[in-house]
Design a protein around this motif. Structure first.
Motif, PDB file in Angstrom:
ATOM      1  N   LEU A   1      -3.529 -23.314  12.948  1.00  8.54           N
ATOM      2  CA  LEU A   1      -3.006 -23.088  11.607  1.00  8.54           C
ATOM      3  C   LEU A   1      -4.138 -22.997  10.592  1.00  8.54           C
ATOM      4  CD1 LEU A   1       0.053 -25.513  11.633  1.00  8.54           C
ATOM      5  CD2 LEU A   1       0.146 -23.006  11.612  1.00  8.54           C
ATOM      6  N   VAL A   2      -5.159 -23.820  10.765  1.00 11.04           N
ATOM      7  CA  VAL A   2      -6.312 -23.756   9.861  1.00 11.04           C
ATOM      8  C   VAL A   2      -7.005 -22.398   9.980  1.00 11.04           C
ATOM      9  CG1 VAL A   2      -8.595 -24.724   9.374  1.00 11.04           C
ATOM     10  CG2 VAL A   2      -6.653 -26.248   9.839  1.00 11.04           C
ATOM     11  N   VAL A   3      -7.146 -21.909  11.209  1.00  6.98           N
ATOM     12  CA  VAL A   3      -7.757 -20.593  11.417  1.00  6.98           C
ATOM     13  C   VAL A   3      -6.938 -19.512  10.726  1.00  6.98           C
ATOM     14  CG1 VAL A   3      -8.304 -18.841  13.147  1.00  6.98           C
ATOM     15  CG2 VAL A   3      -8.894 -21.236  13.578  1.00  6.98           C
ATOM     16  N   LEU A   4      -5.623 -19.541  10.927  1.00  7.55           N
ATOM     17  CA  LEU A   4      -4.767 -18.512  10.326  1.00  7.55           C
ATOM     18  C   LEU A   4      -4.796 -18.583   8.804  1.00  7.55           C
ATOM     19  CD1 LEU A   4      -1.687 -18.685  12.735  1.00  7.55           C
ATOM     20  CD2 LEU A   4      -3.546 -17.004  12.738  1.00  7.55           C
ATOM     21  N   ARG A   5      -4.859 -19.774   8.275  1.00  3.26           N
ATOM     22  CA  ARG A   5      -4.910 -19.929   6.814  1.00  3.26           C
ATOM     23  C   ARG A   5      -6.212 -19.390   6.233  1.00  3.26           C
ATOM     24  NH1 ARG A   5      -5.856 -25.860   4.842  1.00  3.26           N
ATOM     25  NH2 ARG A   5      -7.890 -25.237   5.678  1.00  3.26           N
ATOM     26  N   ASP A   6      -7.325 -19.602   6.941  1.00  4.15           N
ATOM     27  CA  ASP A   6      -8.638 -19.335   6.373  1.00  4.15           C
ATOM     28  C   ASP A   6      -9.250 -18.009   6.796  1.00  4.15           C
ATOM     29  OD1 ASP A   6      -8.353 -21.815   5.227  1.00  4.15           O
ATOM     30  OD2 ASP A   6      -9.634 -22.850   6.676  1.00  4.15           O
ATOM     31  N   ASP A   7      -8.633 -17.327   7.726  1.00  6.35           N
ATOM     32  CA  ASP A   7      -9.218 -16.094   8.260  1.00  6.35           C
ATOM     33  C   ASP A   7      -9.060 -14.954   7.262  1.00  6.35           C
ATOM     34  OD1 ASP A   7     -10.074 -13.901   9.680  1.00  6.35           O
ATOM     35  OD2 ASP A   7      -8.948 -14.383  11.494  1.00  6.35           O
ATOM     36  N   PRO A   8     -10.151 -14.396   6.724  1.00  4.50           N
ATOM     37  CA  PRO A   8     -10.016 -13.312   5.755  1.00  4.50           C
ATOM     38  C   PRO A   8      -9.447 -12.025   6.341  1.00  4.50           C
ATOM     39  CG  PRO A   8     -12.312 -13.645   6.340  1.00  4.50           C
ATOM     40  CD  PRO A   8     -11.548 -14.776   6.964  1.00  4.50           C
TER      41      PRO A   8
ATOM     42  N   ARG B   1      -1.267 -15.956   6.239  1.00  2.00           N
ATOM     43  CA  ARG B   1      -2.160 -16.964   5.656  1.00  2.00           C
ATOM     44  C   ARG B   1      -1.374 -17.927   4.764  1.00  2.00           C
ATOM     45  NH1 ARG B   1      -7.503 -14.617   3.037  1.00  2.00           N
ATOM     46  NH2 ARG B   1      -7.977 -16.837   3.175  1.00  2.00           N
ATOM     47  N   GLU B   2      -0.485 -17.363   3.948  1.00  2.00           N
ATOM     48  CA  GLU B   2       0.286 -18.211   3.039  1.00  2.00           C
ATOM     49  C   GLU B   2       1.225 -19.138   3.799  1.00  2.00           C
ATOM     50  OE1 GLU B   2       2.136 -15.426   0.439  1.00  2.00           O
ATOM     51  OE2 GLU B   2       0.356 -15.197  -0.839  1.00  2.00           O
ATOM     52  N   ALA B   3       1.869 -18.617   4.858  1.00  2.00           N
ATOM     53  CA  ALA B   3       2.775 -19.456   5.638  1.00  2.00           C
ATOM     54  C   ALA B   3       2.018 -20.589   6.320  1.00  2.00           C
ATOM     55  CB  ALA B   3       3.517 -18.600   6.668  1.00  2.00           C
ATOM     56  N   ALA B   4       0.829 -20.287   6.835  1.00  3.90           N
ATOM     57  CA  ALA B   4       0.024 -21.334   7.470  1.00  3.90           C
ATOM     58  C   ALA B   4      -0.380 -22.390   6.450  1.00  3.90           C
ATOM     59  CB  ALA B   4      -1.205 -20.716   8.125  1.00  3.90           C
ATOM     60  N   ALA B   5      -0.717 -21.959   5.253  1.00  6.12           N
ATOM     61  CA  ALA B   5      -1.089 -22.914   4.210  1.00  6.12           C
ATOM     62  C   ALA B   5       0.074 -23.823   3.850  1.00  6.12           C
ATOM     63  CB  ALA B   5      -1.578 -22.164   2.969  1.00  6.12           C
ATOM     64  N   VAL B   6       1.265 -23.246   3.759  1.00  4.20           N
ATOM     65  CA  VAL B   6       2.459 -24.048   3.427  1.00  4.20           C
ATOM     66  C   VAL B   6       2.719 -25.069   4.513  1.00  4.20           C
ATOM     67  CG1 VAL B   6       4.968 -23.933   3.163  1.00  4.20           C
ATOM     68  CG2 VAL B   6       3.506 -22.292   1.959  1.00  4.20           C
TER      69      VAL B   6
END
Length: 265
Positions: free
Chosen positions: A238-245, A252-257
């Motif tokens: 989830l951290v990778v998906l949130r932070d991967d440009p 990215r937004e869903a992973a952050a939530v």
């Protein structure tokens, strides 16, 4: 004419997993990057998608190159050679250029008149039946079984969605739906099979949702973000998906939530 390749390797093998854009393929390749390298290059060199308008691969392949730390020389050579392989290579390298300084430095090379990026979305309706009649579950399961026997890959997801409307009454379709999820060459249909399995109450989806975090399809990654169990590997992904440009904004937004929700809990 040789550009589109239909002879997929079996779904339980690394070549077959990578050709289908399955998350398990990405995870297996990471265990032995040097052995997987030629398979990854081959997935760029040849067109494995059955539907270029719907089946996603570019981000999946870019991540494989980056995460496995594979040399980009073969990909830049494909780009320089042009043609359809050159267009695929250019799209993948363009993603890597957006992924950080290391990607930009290695990806530099002669430009191609690359085609537009493949839009993520559902596969086109292959004669989808009307949805106003109540589902005839035995008939739908029989039709889905016949599609499996015939290896008819275009559109069985519509049957899956009709079965999903029946919830647990369609539990007898679970093994069929799982087979289609595992084997379909239409990666854009894979999220639909997973949704149907969840709707009918199929057991054992935790691993499927976890694998989906590495899937080529953004819809599958979104399902994984929403439903994958709390595991260390899930949190790390989830951290990778949130932070991967390179990742799509919605993912990215869903992973952050989800990560924020976990911290709040």
């Amino acid at each position: 004419m040789a550009e589109r390749r239909h002879e997929y390797a079996p779904a339980g093998t690394l070549p077959g997993l990578l050709q289908r854009g399955r998350g398990l393929g990405a995870r297996m390749a990471a265990e032995d990057p040097s052995s997987a390298a030629e398979l990854v290059y081959g997935c760029i060199r040849w067109e494995w998608r059955w539907d270029r308008r719907a089946d996603a691969r570019d981000l999946y392949l870019a991540r494989l190159l980056r995460d496995l730390e594979l040399p980009l020389g073969p990909v830049t050579a494909m780009r320089a050679a042009g043609g359809a392989p050159g267009e695929r290579a250019a799209r993948v390298l363009d993603l890597l250029e957006r992924g950080g300084p290391a990607g930009r430095a290695e990806a530099a090379g002669p430009a191609v008149a690359a085609g537009p990026a493949v839009a993520a979305g559902p596969a086109p309706d292959h004669g989808a039946p009307p949805q106003d009649a109540p589902p005839d579950v035995p008939a739908l399961i029989a039709e889905l079984e016949q599609r499996w026997v015939d290896r008819s890959w275009c559109g069985p997801v519509h049957l899956a969605r009709r079965l999903a409307r029946s919830g647990p009454r369609a539990a007898g379709a679970a093994s069929l739906l799982r087979r289609f999820w595992l084997w379909t060459p239409h990666s854009s249909e894979r999220p639909g099979y997973l949704e149907a399995l969840a709707a009918i109450g199929s057991a054992g989806l935790a691993d499927a949702y976890t694998e989906s975090l590495w899937d080529c399809e953004p819809g599958a990654r979104l399902s994984g973000i929403e439903h994958a169990p709390e595991r260390p590997e899930v949190g790390a992904r989830l951290v990778v998906l949130r932070d991967d440009p390179m990742e799509e904004t919605a993912v990215r937004e869903a992973a952050a939530v989800r990560l924020a929700r976990g911290r709040a809990g």
